[in-house]
Scaffold this motif. Structure first.
Motif, PDB file in Angstrom:
ATOM      1  N   PHE B 222       0.835  -1.208   0.000  1.00 28.25           N
ATOM      2  CA  PHE B 222       0.000   0.000   0.000  1.00 28.25           C
ATOM      3  C   PHE B 222       0.866   1.253   0.000  1.00 28.25           C
ATOM      4  O   PHE B 222       0.634   2.190  -0.759  1.00 28.25           O
ATOM      5  N   ALA B 223       1.873   1.262   0.870  1.00 27.35           N
ATOM      6  CA  ALA B 223       2.652   2.485   1.066  1.00 27.35           C
ATOM      7  C   ALA B 223       3.389   2.903  -0.199  1.00 27.35           C
ATOM      8  O   ALA B 223       3.442   4.087  -0.525  1.00 27.35           O
ATOM      9  N   THR B 224       3.948   1.943  -0.950  1.00 31.16           N
ATOM     10  CA  THR B 224       4.703   2.350  -2.150  1.00 31.16           C
ATOM     11  C   THR B 224       3.795   2.904  -3.241  1.00 31.16           C
ATOM     12  O   THR B 224       4.268   3.515  -4.181  1.00 31.16           O
ATOM     13  N   ARG B 225       2.490   2.671  -3.123  1.00 27.41           N
ATOM     14  CA  ARG B 225       1.538   3.262  -4.097  1.00 27.41           C
ATOM     15  C   ARG B 225       0.727   4.398  -3.481  1.00 27.41           C
ATOM     16  O   ARG B 225      -0.257   4.833  -4.078  1.00 27.41           O
ATOM     17  N   VAL B 227      -1.393   4.339  -1.053  1.00 25.80           N
ATOM     18  CA  VAL B 227      -2.763   3.944  -0.720  1.00 25.80           C
ATOM     19  C   VAL B 227      -2.917   3.981   0.802  1.00 25.80           C
ATOM     20  O   VAL B 227      -2.189   3.305   1.522  1.00 25.80           O
ATOM     21  N   ASN B 228      -3.860   4.782   1.269  1.00 20.54           N
ATOM     22  CA  ASN B 228      -4.068   4.947   2.699  1.00 20.54           C
ATOM     23  C   ASN B 228      -4.994   3.873   3.257  1.00 20.54           C
ATOM     24  O   ASN B 228      -5.961   3.484   2.626  1.00 20.54           O
ATOM     25  N   LEU B 229      -4.671   3.429   4.471  1.00 29.36           N
ATOM     26  CA  LEU B 229      -5.521   2.480   5.193  1.00 29.36           C
ATOM     27  C   LEU B 229      -6.470   3.241   6.090  1.00 29.36           C
ATOM     28  O   LEU B 229      -6.029   4.042   6.911  1.00 29.36           O
ATOM     29  N   HIS B 293       1.120   9.412  -7.401  1.00 27.65           N
ATOM     30  CA  HIS B 293       0.304   8.215  -7.237  1.00 27.65           C
ATOM     31  C   HIS B 293      -1.005   8.334  -8.022  1.00 27.65           C
ATOM     32  O   HIS B 293      -1.886   7.490  -7.883  1.00 27.65           O
TER      33      HIS B 293
END
Lengths: 327, 327, 327, 327
Positions: B222-225, B227-229, B293
């Motif tokens: 997620f982090a490298t793209r 994308v937030n959790l 992103h």
């Protein structure tokens, strides 16, 4: 075909070029420096140029790293590994005990220092622009002034081409396993060498911030796809201290899904990433790839996501969505 | 359309369902538990089911998280947020001072404990299978045995439907901002709700190793793209202590390039990752996406890589490659 | 010694407590809920309390996780593992075919659902506040009203204590390997259990931001010291959806250098990190520790740094530094 | 005090040395190479040596990086920044149009190439061992043979010392902001320069594996403590292609808690990490340190952990532990 190489004849670079199929029959143009060789490729004067890129003892050849990182794009299409062996040569009739001064390229000098201290402890050093140039200046009957030194350190190739030189000592490099890697550089529209399973990809990646975090973000793009780094070198951009780009070799080919995906990620976080080519490794060592980084794993995962995306609206009204005109 | 929901009529779940366009006119089937509601979706008996998934005070609704994580796949197609307000009800004529025992669902009991200690410190607790069930047992004229308690904690919806109940106290929840999130669950071939820019995607990700490293590998996807959790919950697989899966909500839609790319990465490193749907956020809060992103950044980077790959061999002989038959 | 436990007598919690050396002879105080048990520890009314913390099927016991995460600090000083086996009991003379309604705690009900569907498909469910409470209500000769159900699901411990109950079926849990982990909770000044080499440390870590990055920063504190996570659970803080804390168990003891160093790092990045204790693992499984994460590696590296720091100025003027008064 | 420096008099290195307080009055020993300068420090022949370490255009000075990375340990105790300005000099009476050949050190040649192409496009290049050596060879009345070239590129310092040289052009560097960083290198028992708040620490870190992961593990040691990297260079170990060490500068002093803690971590994962010194930055730019990486944050967190550890057993019997002899 016309090939430029770092001359004169007799350099290690020429030895690398002669290993290319067809190069013995092709036209080979010796040039005085790496920038000149690459300029000849860029201008179309030659089809490709052979230049050194790294040495196992001295490290990256910075003039090459910098010249391919800037200016018009270029492509590496092939690599060659040449063992680095040095001989000490002199005009006919010279004895080792006669030698007071020795000339060679400064990189070569650095690699024979141990031998020199042991066998010619007091010898003076005279810089030369290449190992071959130093040796050729000693050839008997050569026109012009005296060379200003008694002996030269050069590649055995020079002796093959000029047997009249006296070989005072063989294999005098301090590191017997020393090897130099050369690359054949072509214009950017050169065909991409086909994937062999034992390939290398060379990249130039500017570091946009002087932080451990920025470099980690670059490395994560490789690590999350299982792409191994076989070389990483930092180079200053020349603008100011602390501004770098990285010259990187990774295992694999741009036709490998994991490499292609890492490049997409890199290009996003660093849009000035430069691709310098994918080409077979000279040592033919295949890349080790875990199952979940294989082409098959990428294909399956991409097909899964595409299948899910295809459920997207095609006129049907989603469940629980208001009919048109009711919201 | 037929919708199942956690009944009886008057639950917070029914309130969530009534917010769905068309649900007031549709057939609404109260069922006794989340597993029963989802079984009705899986069997085709209903078109979709509304079930609670998390509460701001009590956390994830584990029965729902577990039921959607296993068995036949399902899709979340919509979410609803319902403020959790509690009332204390009793048969007509009851005074607060008459109350000795109170019934409600155990989750509701946990959320009114502060009020109870302040206003009914000695009251006994009688568990019930739902807040509405507790309240309905108190209705005057109801057939059968005495309920066994004096008052019930339930949703104000019950009082709207049964105004004959006496409301002893309003808004007795300890946390005034408490809210429950519900999801509308449909079969896996339900059309994917269109992307709105303020979407959520729900995933189930088994953790394949009990190591900080394995969880970090998931999070890196997620982090490298970028994308937030927005939610992460660990749940036991039920096999043995220490074996988990994660139930995760991320900001964005599977039609967002960054989400699709993260899913490809996740599916590679964890092939049993399950997609539970992309759907609009009830709060319509758009995702914050950095330029690198964005869909545009992905498109540009993918086009760049594809362009480079296209230089691959199409009959042309690469530079420095031996002609056929010479190797 | 006085111990509180989740009562009444006959619960799985009492079984866990009876495994503690000396507990059979000590005073054991059954209480009605986990918060009540912990309040008794906090007030000094008891010396410690045994409470459930996780179950291999149902997951974390959220009431315990939340109660130890807030309020006055507490310390876990011991853990116990109890296999979860269920029996179906009824008043003497009851046959299985007579059973129409069954009572038990909702967690137990979730774990026998498969057996019930197979053997008592139409049976109604009556919630109870504990498994033991449901069973005790069936005891013959018990004063007061009828229990309102025909049978109860409880622990075999109840039958040992009340042999007059009829056992209709044994070992009816759907998951035969199910186990519950209990912890013995003491005041914060309780002596720290000595390190055994097979220890566990329990922490509460608030997540300060709803980002993959914040959770990764937490996990890195463990990963860079080789500290393994054996349990991680997210819990809502109760303030609003999306605000979490993590309840975490790691392998090792606060007297292990790697654990202590990770705690220093965690406390820096998250100053409200809470330490809930280091204590021996019930399964006595020793931690696997790589050489470079061992106490010896920490000691050597710290000694190296301290030695370098000691070269610091003690009156000597550093090389190349201006003498006083010249700058 | 005796200082060695890369000579002869007039080099940029001497300019750097003259900026050290007291160096004008001290004995200054010009030597022929960086290895000779460092050997003089190691043998005790001089107290310290000034050597170049990096240039904003050419990058790391590899001979220095390699010489400090191996052999007896050394300590950097001070740094100096010298702007790189070049002049073109010739024997008295020479005009620019007379110049056919130019000599200088190869690094200097690389930095004036643009000017040369614009103003002396056909000029030949003669390598020299230093910029000053090239210039001094042109001095009128100098004994011995003719220099073999017409002009030299050197530092303005040479002209100050030898005003008889003709200056044909000033400030001919292609990059006007070019600067070289020099370091003053002393024996390992030199007192550590005191912390100023604007310090630099230099390290040598071998990479133990040719993987993105190994480099990331190194970088994480810095990143998790908020330690910024201001320089990172990879260098071959000389053993074989692909084996590297990293030469790294970080912001901060070994007396800063975050730097000391990162060094402990590094030394654990890579026991052959070498510390080359902490010393004030020449540009006096203070390090930016987030609160949670400050000395205070480390002190508080360490005190917290130490306090928790102190609850360890001192004779008291832990709660729930069997009395001696009963197990």
């Amino acid at each position: 075909m016309r090939y430029a190489y770092l001359g004169p004849a007799g350099t290690f670079t020429e030895a690398a070029l002669l290993g290319v199929a067809g190069a013995r029959e092709a036209e080979r143009v010796p040039v005085s420096s790496v920038p000149v060789a690459l300029a000849a490729v860029r201008s179309g004067e030659v089809d490709a140029a052979m230049v050194p890129i790294e040495n196992s003892v001295e490290g990256g050849v910075t003039v090459t790293l910098d010249a391919v990182a800037t200016g018009t794009e270029l492509r590496i299409v092939r690599e060659a590994l040449v063992p680095v062996r040095f001989v000490l040569v002199a005009p006919p009739g010279t004895a080792l005990s006669d030698v007071r001064t020795v000339s060679t390229h400064s990189h070569a000098w650095a690699q024979v220092r141990g031998w020199m201290e042991a066998h010619l402890p007091g010898a003076g050093y005279v810089p030369a622009s290449s190992t071959a140039a130093a040796a050729l200046a000693l050839l008997p009957g050569r026109a012009g002034e005296a060379p200003g030194f008694d002996a030269a350190v050069c590649s055995p190739v020079v002796v093959q081409q000029h047997p009249e030189l006296e070989v005072l000592a063989q294999d005098i490099g301090d590191n017997r396993g020393a090897v130099t890697r050369f690359v054949l550089v072509a214009p950017p529209d050169a065909p991409l060498p086909p994937r062999t399973g034992a390939d290398r990809t060379t990249l130039v990646i500017p570091l946009w911030e002087d932080r451990a975090g920025a470099l980690m973000e670059i490395l994560e793009q490789f690590a999350t796809r299982g792409v191994n780094l076989s070389r990483i070198e930092s180079r200053p951009t020349g603008n100011y201290l602390g501004e770098y780009f990285f010259s990187v070799d990774v295992d694999g080919h741009i036709h490998d899904a994991r490499v292609a995906d890492a490049l997409v990620g890199l290009r996003r976080v660093c849009p000035s990433t430069r691709f310098l080519g994918s080409y077979p490794r000279a040592d033919r060592k295949p890349a080790a790839v875990a199952d979940h980084h294989s082409d098959g794993a990428f294909r399956d995962a991409q097909a899964w996501v595409a299948g899910l995306q295809d459920l997207g609206p095609r006129g049907a009204r989603p469940v629980g969505e208001a009919p048109p005109g009711t919201a």
